[in-house]
Write a protein that holds these residues in place. Sequence first.
Motif, short mmCIF file in Angstrom:
data_model
loop_
_atom_site.label_atom_id
_atom_site.label_comp_id
_atom_site.label_asym_id
_atom_site.label_seq_id
_atom_site.Cartn_x
_atom_site.Cartn_y
_atom_site.Cartn_z
N ASN A 1 91.86 67.85 82.59
CA ASN A 1 91.65 69.28 82.39
C ASN A 1 91.17 69.63 80.98
O ASN A 1 90.98 70.80 80.66
N GLY A 2 91.01 68.62 80.14
CA GLY A 2 90.48 68.85 78.80
C GLY A 2 88.97 68.75 78.78
O GLY A 2 88.32 68.53 79.81
N ASP B 1 91.38 62.89 79.96
CA ASP B 1 92.04 64.20 79.98
C ASP B 1 91.36 65.04 81.05
O ASP B 1 90.32 65.66 80.80
N THR C 1 94.41 68.94 76.38
CA THR C 1 95.49 69.63 77.09
C THR C 1 96.84 69.17 76.52
O THR C 1 97.70 68.66 77.24
N CYS C 2 96.99 69.33 75.22
CA CYS C 2 98.22 68.96 74.54
C CYS C 2 98.26 69.67 73.20
O CYS C 2 97.32 70.36 72.82
#
Length: 389
Positions: A90-91, A88, A190-191
């Motif tokens: 951007n996580g 991820d 990011t979800c």
Amino acid sequence: MEILTSYSTLDATESAIGEAVEKLKARLVRPSLLLVYFSGHEDANLIRQRLVADFPDTQILGCSSCQGILTELGYFPDTVIGLWAVFDFNGAYGSALVSTHQRPGQMARQAVLKAIQNTGRLGELPSMILLHASPGAEEEAIEAISQEFGTPVPIIGGSAADANVAGKWQLFTQDHTSSEGVAVSVFYPTCEVSFSFHSGYAKTELSAVATKVDGRELIELDHRPAKEVYEEWIEHPLNYNESIMSLSALYPLGRVAGILHDLPYFKLAHPNSVTERGGITLFASIKEGERFYLMSGTEDNLVNRAGRDVGGFVESHHQIEAIGGISIYCAGCMLQVKSRMAQVADKMRQAMCDAPYICPFTFGEQGQFVGGENEHGNLMISKVLFYRE
């Protein structure tokens, strides 16, 4: 954001972790977080060392499971190592294990703060926390985490397990390995994230108040020996100092965890054994004054509950893109329906919308109920689904 799983059923630990790693690396080189569930392998440190060597920049959390695991590819009994990996960009994800001689609550607080520090997201609430603790530390760990944040951050988790309740459970992170302590991973994905925590058991009309307890031993119900009351309820004699885990798996004790639409929902406690003084030991902490209900289940219930959708997406025909999931399934329930675990795996895959998932078998389950309560229970099933609208 991408989630993948891999596994190996090889007997030798070095070969098994090697095979699982190579399967994963063929599809994903640098995971943000790596979850590891293993059964039938004694050397957790060997597993940790190989993972750290191959994924030096990855946050890792490992926990031993009872007699196998599930993934989207099916049921793998007995000896297995399973990997669950998320990438991820951007996580943010962080893991930490604290294993000291402090109280479980202190260890949990330190573990969460260290895990958040590892993400670089100081001062930001995570979307969820994955909790794996040695048996006995769960309720205090949950309470400490809740107090630290002051708001109910969703928790999903399971107590470390082994094959025969022999105390050989193990935990590890990228930093070290231990048989006791509190381990966590914090998630900033990011979800979207959806949760489910339930049992599949029904309340009977039989109930009594705990009038004497000692830690996790229920000594008296309505001022009578708990053994006598429970015997009457299930209509079966009990022997002193013998395990009643199998017998009680379909007849646990329930306490009201909350109420939704005027209907109560329950957290369960699994009776383990009968003591010399006529008490019953449980896999959950209890308090005097709590009302216990006899709960009832069937093998069909334990199989079919795995298909209960996370968030009601399938039932409501809600259009989502499922990325992956994590589930926690009680070891006691697994042992009760072991011959039907292939069915459980299939139903779990459907509930996870055919996305990659992993599921260990644990000695206690943690999750967030529909009312927002984070709780520890037994004979429960806890799930999280990561998805996009």
